[in-house]
Design an enzyme around this catalytic site. Sequence first.
Site, PDB file in Angstrom:
ATOM      1  N   GLY A  81       0.732  -1.275  -0.053  1.00 60.19           N
ATOM      2  CA  GLY A  81       0.194   0.051  -0.133  1.00 60.19           C
ATOM      3  C   GLY A  81       0.768   1.271   0.002  1.00 60.19           C
ATOM      4  N   HIS A  82       0.124   2.447  -0.092  1.00 63.13           N
ATOM      5  CA  HIS A  82       0.646   3.497  -0.260  1.00 63.13           C
ATOM      6  C   HIS A  82       1.436   3.939   1.388  1.00 63.13           C
ATOM      7  CE1 HIS A  82      -3.047   4.266   1.593  1.00 63.13           C
ATOM      8  NE2 HIS A  82      -2.585   5.405   2.456  1.00 63.13           N
ATOM      9  N   ASN A  83       2.862   4.691   1.192  1.00 65.60           N
ATOM     10  CA  ASN A  83       3.449   5.206   2.098  1.00 65.60           C
ATOM     11  C   ASN A  83       4.365   4.181   2.638  1.00 65.60           C
ATOM     12  OD1 ASN A  83       2.308   7.632   1.512  1.00 65.60           O
ATOM     13  ND2 ASN A  83       0.949   7.506   3.206  1.00 65.60           N
ATOM     14  N   SER A  88       1.000   3.049   4.953  1.00 64.82           N
ATOM     15  CA  SER A  88       2.140   3.427   6.111  1.00 64.82           C
ATOM     16  C   SER A  88       2.621   2.595   7.006  1.00 64.82           C
ATOM     17  CB  SER A  88       1.278   4.449   6.585  1.00 64.82           C
ATOM     18  OG  SER A  88       0.978   5.501   5.994  1.00 64.82           O
TER      19      SER A  88
END
EC number: 2.3.1.191
Length: 366
Positions: free
Chosen positions: A261-263, A281
Amino acid sequence: MAITLAELARALDAQLWGDGALRITGAAEPAQAGAASGGSAVIAMAMAPQYAAALAPGAAALIAEGMDPEALRLSGAVIVARPRLAMAGLTRALDPGPEIVPGIHPAAVIDPSAEIGEDVAIGPFVVIGPRVRIGARARIAAHVSIGADSVLGEDALIHAGARIAHGVTAGARLILQPGAVIGGDGFSFVTPEVSGIEEIRHTLGHRGDLREQHWVRIHSLGGVRLGDDVEVGANATIDRGTIRATSIGSGTKIDNLVQIGHNVQVGRDCLLCGLVGVAGSVRIGDRVVLAGQCGVSDNIFIGDDVIAGGASKIFTNVPGGRVILGSPAVKMETQVEINKAIRRLPRLAAQFAELQKTVARLMQKD
């Protein structure tokens, strides 16, 4: 590809026995290898004594230290100290890779502002966007697309159908398997009012008044950074960051159908096996192994050298060096005891039922 047995021994830094001039044209399991013929052989992977019985007399074989090639009636052998490591060297020596004709195929579409390194091979229907930089000796198979401002280091190998979005930076020797997607938008949305998800995170399940809610997209402004020697499996996906880039450390290997996922920040030399899902994250340290179907909840930290067994579900921070298993994931030794206790439950239930009957009979007598 074909090399001599002597060349193979040198490449593996291993001991040669027998006919070093034999030309090795491939590798096979012992029963399928057969004897050497006409100065050529398919090398048998007989790296443990239990596999040696299937060897044909006169075969060439890769064997482990302690095995006797003369007693096995081999024509030639390469004797190795660590067989599985030798497998890596052998397969590397014999692997021709995808057949991509050197140079740029006339059906490729390359923006004039892109910088293409020396000795590249770019296949048909590849699309390379504005200001892209491709390192020397990169090999890019058919139907790959690379978005604007992305950078690939030297010796990249991008298999057919992989997608690299805009603003992706990769180091040297990147390998993307077919269908991998690097740099798609993160799955990031917000509601104008407090959402049901936010509510139950605070209440641990209690819902207030139910109401309509509308999801508003949070755009992904960050990119993706991949270190050196990263490999991404078929149909795996790595989302771009919201503000800062999603990052994958050097030497990390990502299996098929993994979702990052993102980050997310992944450290160096990690192994993320098939069907792993890592939510947004998350921070993952160096040398972490997540076995198949592991799931990692968002915004947590996994320390260096953690090993998570298959199908573990990780909801909280994990200290470095820990071996975990289960859902929710706990120390492996704890999960083993839990599993033992679960297996005892039918017997305990039967014993409890019998005890109830005994108590009932005693009460009737009274």
